[in-house]
Scaffold this motif. Structure first.
Motif, short mmCIF file in Angstrom:
data_model
loop_
_atom_site.label_atom_id
_atom_site.label_comp_id
_atom_site.label_asym_id
_atom_site.label_seq_id
_atom_site.Cartn_x
_atom_site.Cartn_y
_atom_site.Cartn_z
N LYS A 161 0.83 -1.20 0.00
CA LYS A 161 0.00 0.00 0.00
C LYS A 161 0.87 1.26 0.00
O LYS A 161 0.62 2.23 -0.71
CB LYS A 161 -0.90 -0.03 1.23
N ASP A 162 2.02 1.17 0.82
CA ASP A 162 2.96 2.30 0.88
C ASP A 162 3.58 2.59 -0.46
O ASP A 162 3.73 3.75 -0.86
CB ASP A 162 4.08 1.99 1.90
N ALA A 163 3.96 1.54 -1.16
CA ALA A 163 4.61 1.68 -2.48
C ALA A 163 3.68 2.41 -3.44
O ALA A 163 4.09 3.29 -4.20
CB ALA A 163 4.99 0.31 -3.03
N LYS A 164 2.39 2.04 -3.41
CA LYS A 164 1.41 2.66 -4.31
C LYS A 164 1.26 4.16 -3.99
O LYS A 164 1.22 5.01 -4.89
CB LYS A 164 0.06 1.96 -4.15
N LEU A 165 1.22 4.42 -2.67
CA LEU A 165 1.09 5.82 -2.22
C LEU A 165 2.29 6.66 -2.68
O LEU A 165 2.15 7.76 -3.20
CB LEU A 165 0.96 5.85 -0.70
N GLU A 166 3.49 6.03 -2.49
CA GLU A 166 4.71 6.73 -2.89
C GLU A 166 4.72 7.03 -4.37
O GLU A 166 5.15 8.09 -4.82
CB GLU A 166 5.95 5.90 -2.51
N LEU A 167 4.23 6.05 -5.13
CA LEU A 167 4.18 6.22 -6.60
C LEU A 167 3.28 7.40 -6.96
O LEU A 167 3.63 8.27 -7.77
CB LEU A 167 3.67 4.94 -7.26
N VAL B 16 2.44 9.93 -5.02
CA VAL B 16 3.09 11.18 -4.61
C VAL B 16 4.16 11.58 -5.61
O VAL B 16 4.27 12.74 -6.04
CB VAL B 16 3.70 11.04 -3.18
N GLY B 17 4.96 10.57 -6.02
CA GLY B 17 6.03 10.82 -7.00
C GLY B 17 5.49 11.40 -8.28
O GLY B 17 5.99 12.42 -8.78
N VAL B 18 4.43 10.80 -8.82
CA VAL B 18 3.82 11.28 -10.07
C VAL B 18 3.31 12.70 -9.87
O VAL B 18 3.52 13.58 -10.71
CB VAL B 18 2.68 10.33 -10.52
N PHE B 19 2.66 12.91 -8.71
CA PHE B 19 2.10 14.23 -8.40
C PHE B 19 3.20 15.30 -8.40
O PHE B 19 3.06 16.38 -8.99
CB PHE B 19 1.39 14.16 -7.05
N VAL B 20 4.34 14.96 -7.74
CA VAL B 20 5.47 15.91 -7.67
C VAL B 20 5.99 16.20 -9.08
O VAL B 20 6.25 17.34 -9.46
CB VAL B 20 6.59 15.35 -6.75
N LEU B 21 6.12 15.12 -9.89
CA LEU B 21 6.64 15.29 -11.25
C LEU B 21 5.73 16.21 -12.07
O LEU B 21 6.20 17.11 -12.77
CB LEU B 21 6.77 13.93 -11.94
N VAL B 22 4.41 15.95 -11.95
CA VAL B 22 3.44 16.78 -12.69
C VAL B 22 3.56 18.23 -12.23
O VAL B 22 3.57 19.16 -13.03
CB VAL B 22 2.00 16.24 -12.50
N GLY B 23 3.73 18.40 -10.89
CA GLY B 23 3.87 19.75 -10.32
C GLY B 23 5.09 20.46 -10.89
O GLY B 23 5.02 21.60 -11.32
N ILE B 24 6.23 19.72 -10.94
CA ILE B 24 7.46 20.32 -11.45
C ILE B 24 7.29 20.69 -12.93
O ILE B 24 7.67 21.78 -13.37
CB ILE B 24 8.66 19.34 -11.26
#
Lengths: 218, 150
Positions: free
Chosen positions: B2-8, B10-18
């Motif tokens: 579940k943590d891995a999915k959440l991290e993914l 968040v990661g995608v969200f950060v990338l889209v933000g950048i």
């Protein structure tokens, strides 16, 4: 003694600079474009200053002579072509010639009255920029009340320099007419523009000054 | 798991933000990262470009067709050279005129182009020979207020 020699040198140098500034001799930097402009301006001033031409019965003749002198230096067909922009290429040689002739009459009628009102204004030749067959000559006209910057843009055609645009106080004559022509052509035809040029020329033609020529309209 | 999915996520969200921030920076800074190479580069020499800045707009008939890339002094150190980057498809000819105009009486300076119509089209990297520096309002107003010497 040495002091006197120094003073003499300073006075002479000052005199020469003053002489040049007044445009009375050719400055050392003056190239063929400046000489071309100067030749025409000097000739125009000579005609205007000549008492023989000031007689009332010779005014009409003098105006023709002035127009002829100026048209030898000014390339009116090129000015007309540049003022018309892209529209020029869309018309036959005959229409182009007709338009250029009308444009020449318009410019001539617009400016000849002002040229005839000349009263000893000094022309200073400031500098010349040349780039191959193109050149720009910077001049100042001192009217006694104000200084007017006038730049002449020239092109060399078969070894002779001809003016194709005049920039007065930073505004170009060609661009001024190009924008006006564009505005007219947006609404009306080319034939209509030619007709308007003819009408305007006839309308603004300055009357030949009579013998009692004064400072009016200067 | 579940943590891995959440991290993914968040990661995608950060990338889209950048990515969004980068896009915004490029747009607001009027930088040309994409497609800048295709633009037509033209330059012109003026007697004075007082008030004109890098990034100022270049217009034809009021339509923006490019921007000022760089302004520097020419070889003699007497005139200003301005280079413009124009959008592809803009056609200029040998008798084109570039003039510096002011938006309103005290607005920003911009460059207005009149494309001309001689047979010779201006090549990329070409030079607009005809330029107009425009009327110096400050000089005119100052002469009006303080009077002339004569």
């Amino acid at each position: 003694m040495r002091w006197h020699a120094t003073m003499l040198a300073v006075v002479l140098a000052g005199g020469l600079v003053g002489w040049n500034v007044l445009g009375l001799t050719a400055p050392a930097w003056a190239g063929p474009p400046v000489e071309a402009v100067r030749k025409t301006i000097d000739e125009v001033i000579r005609i205007l200053d000549d008492p023989a031409w000031k007689k009332p019965d010779r005014k009409e003749e003098r105006r023709k002579l002035l127009e002829r002198t100026i048209s030898q230096r000014f390339n009116y067909p090129e000015m007309a072509k540049r003022s018309l922009g892209a529209e020029w290429g869309k018309h036959s040689a005959e229409e182009q010639n007709d338009f250029a002739a009308n444009f020449q009459t318009l410019l001539s009628n617009t400016y000849i009255g002002r040229i005839e009102a000349y009263s000893g204004e000094k022309v200073q030749y400031l500098k010349e920029l040349s780039d191959g067959e193109f050149a720009e000559v910077y001049t100042h006209v001192d009217t006694g009340k104000s200084m007017i910057d006038i730049n002449y843009k020239l092109q060399k055609i078969s070894d002779e320099w001809h003016v194709y645009d005049v920039v007065v106080e930073g505004t170009s004559l060609v661009l001024n007419y190009r924008e006006q022509f564009k505005r007219i052509l947006r609404k009306d035809s080319f034939a209509e523009l030619s007709r308007q040029l003819r009408d305007k020329s006839a309308h603004i033609k300055a009357p030949v000054p009579d013998g009692s020529e004064t400072a009016k309209g200067r | 798991m579940k943590d891995a999915k959440l991290e993914l996520i968040v990661g995608v969200f950060v990338l889209v933000g950048i990515a969004a921030l980068t896009y915004l920076a490029v747009k607001l800074g009027k930088l040309e990262v994409i497609g800048g190479g295709k633009n037509l580069e033209i330059h012109a020499e003026f007697d004075s470009v007082a008030g004109l800045k890098d990034g100022a707009t270049v217009e034809i008939a009021g339509v923006q067709v490019g921007q000022v890339k760089k302004i520097w002094l020419n070889g003699d150190g007497e005139r200003a050279v301005v280079s413009f980057s124009l959008t592809p498809g803009v056609k200029l000819y040998g008798d084109a005129i570039a003039s510096i105009k002011t938006r309103g009486l005290i607005g920003d300076k911009y460059v207005s182009l009149s494309p001309g119509g001689s047979q010779k089209e201006l090549p990329p990297g070409g030079k607009i020979r005809e330029t107009e520096s425009g009327i110096d309002f400050e000089k005119a107003i100052s002469e009006f207020i303080h009077g002339n010497v004569k």
